[in-house]
Design an enzyme around this catalytic site. Structure first.
Site, mmCIF file in Angstrom:
data_model
loop_
_atom_site.group_PDB
_atom_site.id
_atom_site.type_symbol
_atom_site.label_atom_id
_atom_site.label_comp_id
_atom_site.label_asym_id
_atom_site.label_seq_id
_atom_site.Cartn_x
_atom_site.Cartn_y
_atom_site.Cartn_z
ATOM 1 N N TYR A 1 7.008 11.873 -0.759
ATOM 2 C CA TYR A 1 6.345 11.377 0.445
ATOM 3 C C TYR A 1 7.244 10.496 1.312
ATOM 4 O O TYR A 1 6.765 9.592 1.989
ATOM 5 C CB TYR A 1 5.040 10.639 0.081
ATOM 6 C CG TYR A 1 4.125 11.520 -0.756
ATOM 7 C CD1 TYR A 1 3.492 12.629 -0.187
ATOM 8 C CD2 TYR A 1 3.946 11.290 -2.121
ATOM 9 C CE1 TYR A 1 2.689 13.465 -0.954
ATOM 10 C CE2 TYR A 1 3.145 12.124 -2.888
ATOM 11 C CZ TYR A 1 2.526 13.198 -2.304
ATOM 12 O OH TYR A 1 1.742 14.026 -3.059
ATOM 13 N N GLU B 1 -1.629 19.211 -10.920
ATOM 14 C CA GLU B 1 -0.786 19.340 -9.719
ATOM 15 C C GLU B 1 0.028 18.078 -9.448
ATOM 16 O O GLU B 1 -0.163 17.418 -8.425
ATOM 17 C CB GLU B 1 -1.679 19.628 -8.506
ATOM 18 C CG GLU B 1 -2.449 20.918 -8.633
ATOM 19 C CD GLU B 1 -3.493 21.101 -7.544
ATOM 20 O OE1 GLU B 1 -3.904 22.249 -7.318
ATOM 21 O OE2 GLU B 1 -3.886 20.087 -6.932
ATOM 22 N N GLY C 1 -1.769 13.117 -8.756
ATOM 23 C CA GLY C 1 -2.050 11.697 -8.591
ATOM 24 C C GLY C 1 -1.483 10.796 -9.668
ATOM 25 O O GLY C 1 -1.756 9.596 -9.672
ATOM 26 N N CYS D 1 11.500 0.156 16.878
ATOM 27 C CA CYS D 1 10.880 -0.817 17.773
ATOM 28 C C CYS D 1 9.448 -1.062 17.340
ATOM 29 O O CYS D 1 8.495 -0.633 18.008
ATOM 30 C CB CYS D 1 10.933 -0.312 19.200
ATOM 31 S SG CYS D 1 12.618 -0.145 19.727
ATOM 32 N N GLU D 2 9.293 -1.722 16.217
ATOM 33 C CA GLU D 2 7.973 -1.905 15.638
ATOM 34 C C GLU D 2 8.123 -2.991 14.575
ATOM 35 O O GLU D 2 8.954 -2.852 13.674
ATOM 36 C CB GLU D 2 7.557 -0.546 15.028
ATOM 37 C CG GLU D 2 6.438 -0.571 14.036
ATOM 38 C CD GLU D 2 5.113 -0.940 14.685
ATOM 39 O OE1 GLU D 2 4.773 -0.324 15.709
ATOM 40 O OE2 GLU D 2 4.463 -1.848 14.166
ATOM 41 N N GLY E 1 2.874 15.870 -8.030
ATOM 42 C CA GLY E 1 3.937 15.970 -7.016
ATOM 43 C C GLY E 1 4.864 14.785 -7.219
ATOM 44 O O GLY E 1 6.000 14.905 -7.694
HETATM 45 C C1 LIG Z 1 -5.125 18.459 -4.108
HETATM 46 C C2 LIG Z 1 -3.918 17.660 -4.414
HETATM 47 N N1 LIG Z 1 -3.182 17.993 -5.476
HETATM 48 C C3 LIG Z 1 -2.055 17.303 -5.798
HETATM 49 C C4 LIG Z 1 -1.638 16.233 -5.031
HETATM 50 C C5 LIG Z 1 -0.367 15.537 -5.427
HETATM 51 O O1 LIG Z 1 -0.564 14.203 -5.687
HETATM 52 P P1 LIG Z 1 0.633 13.360 -6.355
HETATM 53 O O2 LIG Z 1 1.879 13.667 -5.584
HETATM 54 O O3 LIG Z 1 0.201 11.952 -6.209
HETATM 55 O O4 LIG Z 1 0.742 13.821 -7.770
HETATM 56 C C6 LIG Z 1 -2.385 15.839 -3.920
HETATM 57 C C7 LIG Z 1 -1.954 14.701 -3.112
HETATM 58 O O5 LIG Z 1 -2.494 14.320 -2.130
HETATM 59 C C8 LIG Z 1 -3.565 16.582 -3.589
HETATM 60 O O6 LIG Z 1 -4.299 16.253 -2.525
#
Ligand SMILES: Cc1ncc(COP(=O)(O)O)c(C=O)c1O
Length: 463
Positions: free
Chosen positions: A421, A320, A278, A391-392, A322
């Site tokens: 994403y 974690e 996050g 088309c939106e 991403g």
């Molecule tokens: C359990 C969990 N870990 C990690 C992430 C990765 O989040 P981010 O890409 O915002 O770091 C998410 C995103 O939804 C998640 O649900």
């Protein structure tokens, strides 16, 4: 983030329309290193380059729209996260942000672990050689087949998301003669987003098991009694695009409190705590993300302090990220089609992609920046909305941005910070062909996910 209307009007507008924009940048040709991948710059012709390759040549070779991913930047970010957290902590890259086999190989080489949340992501990880013990398996509704495949493969941990899943995983592991390492995902009553977090007593969402009402303590009680499970820790994920560490502080405090309760009741000190992902990135020049070493220091101080206060040994921390790893490393390259000025409002700039390659603006009202990249321009700034070809009417890629007023069909524009994403949430709406992902490094470009073709679409349509 709130941005206010700018007092100086765009070329064609006497009265400024409502919108989320600030002053036009002083230099429309500048490519702010905060939002662009590390090797992006302009060459002597004014053409933007990545990894030393001009976007004009890249568009020629790979077509548009396309995502260009700076491999050098991706690897550097992996290393920065791994080094910041060090040997006593684990970094799991969240594959949901964007996953491909090349990504898995880079993660493996750079010493990161991988969080997957579906059978498809698990297959991708295993097929590219990620050691199973370095994989964490997530999800609020893993199928029995997915759980079986994960246990058989020997994943390092499964993150349990419900009471039913505790029993399901235990049963499957036992039937396979295994003891599966698991964490329990708890909801701590904190919802964090960007600069704010909200502490709530009750949870009204699909993920995890609530600390409130003793539910998480009950989940621990059950997991500890089941032979098929080895409970190694507690997991918490509080939100996305977070800049302020205050939400993590509350989350860590509440998780550590649970660890202390577990110790008091069961005489067991759970050895791990995962604080999820996050962490925010810069989508526009106004965002100020923290560096991995600042985040690592802040999280480790919070957990150590809380554990000392509770008389617990400090558990091994994992995170974690991403978006914070892959997000800034890629941009989407589009070719401008129709340019439509709406008098007194703004100019609609239509590109050859749209919500099928970037749903985040339509879905979350996400903010992006955009630049003319096939040339420089000294023309006046023009308040623009970059829209797709779907088309939106909500098919918006960049809601409010300034582009040069001499923008014309055929120009190339690029939206930075689309590594996370975007391709992973891409769709075939209007039978759009999902764009390729091209990795660029040291003067070489190679396709890591190819462009879909109409044959691909027709192959799935069995008539
Ligand atoms: C359990 C969990 N870990 C990690 C992430 C990765 O989040 P981010 O890409 O915002 O770091 C998410 C995103 O939804 C998640 O649900």
């Amino acid at each position: 983030m709130s941005r206010s209307a700018h007092p100086a009007g765009p070329r064609h507008a006497d009265v400024l329309p409502e919108g989320h924009y600030s002053a036009p940048p002083t230099d429309l040709n500048a490519l702010d290193p905060k939002v662009w991948a590390r090797t992006v710059r302009r060459d002597e012709r004014g053409v933007a380059t990545v990894g030393g390759l001009g976007v004009d040549a890249l568009a020629e070779e790979f077509g548009t729209p396309a995502y260009f991913l700076d491999e050098t930047d991706f690897r550097a970010r992996c290393r920065a996260w791994a080094e910041a957290f060090g040997k006593d902590a684990d970094v799991f890259y969240a594959g949901k942000a964007f996953l491909s086999r090349a990504i898995v190989r880079w993660l493996k080489e750079e010493g990161l672990n991988l969080d997957v949340c579906s059978g498809g992501e698990l297959s991708t990880a295993l097929s590219a050689g990620m050691p199973a013990e370095r994989i964490a398996f997530h999800g609020n509704n893993k199928s029995e087949d997915e759980i079986r495949r994960a246990v058989e493969a020997g994943v390092g941990r499964i993150v349990l998301d419900s009471f039913q899943e505790i029993v399901r995983v235990a049963h499957i592991a036992q039937s396979l003669g295994k003891r599966q390492r698991v964490q329990i995902r708890v909801t701590v009553g904190v919802e964090a987003h960007t600069h704010e977090f909200i502490a709530t007593a009750h949870e009204d969402q699909k993920f995890g098991i609530a600390l409130a009402g003793g539910q998480a303590a009950e989940a621990v009680r059950r997991a500890l009694t089941l032979d098929g499970l080895e409970l190694i820790g507690i997991h918490s994920h509080i939100g996305s695009q977070i800049f302020d560490m205050a939400g993590f502080e509350v989350s860590a405090r509440r998780v550590v409190q649970l660890l202390a309760e577990v110790r008091d009741e069961h005489g067991v000190e759970l050895p791990e705590i995962d604080l999820g992902g996050g962490l925010g990135i810069a989508y526009t020049s106004e965002d100020d993300p923290r560096e991995p070493h600042e985040i690592a220091k802040a999280l480790s101080e919070i957990v150590t302090r809380e554990c000392e206060a509770a008389g617990l040994r400090t558990p091994r921390i994992s995170v974690e990220p991403g978006r914070a790893i892959v997000g800034p490393t890629a941009f989407t390259l589009y070719r401008v089609g129709t340019v439509k000025p709406l008098e007194g409002l703004r100019t609609y700039v239509s590109v050859d992609g749209g919500m099928s390659d970037n749903i985040r603006t339509a879905l979350y009202d996400a903010e992006y920046s955009v630049s003319l990249v096939s040339r420089t321009s000294e023309a006046e700034p023009m308040l623009s909305r970059v829209v797709g070809k779907h088309c939106e009417s909500g098919d918006i890629v960049v809601r409010d941005a300034f582009l040069p007023s001499d923008l014309a069909p055929g120009d190339l524009i690029a939206v930075p910070a689309t590594g996370a994403y975007c391709r992973s949430m891409a769709s075939n709406y209007n039978h759009a062909l999902r764009p390729p992902v091209v990795a660029v490094s040291d003067g070489e470009a190679r396709v890591i996910v190819r462009r879909e073709t109409e044959e691909d679409l027709l192959r799935l349509d069995v008539g």
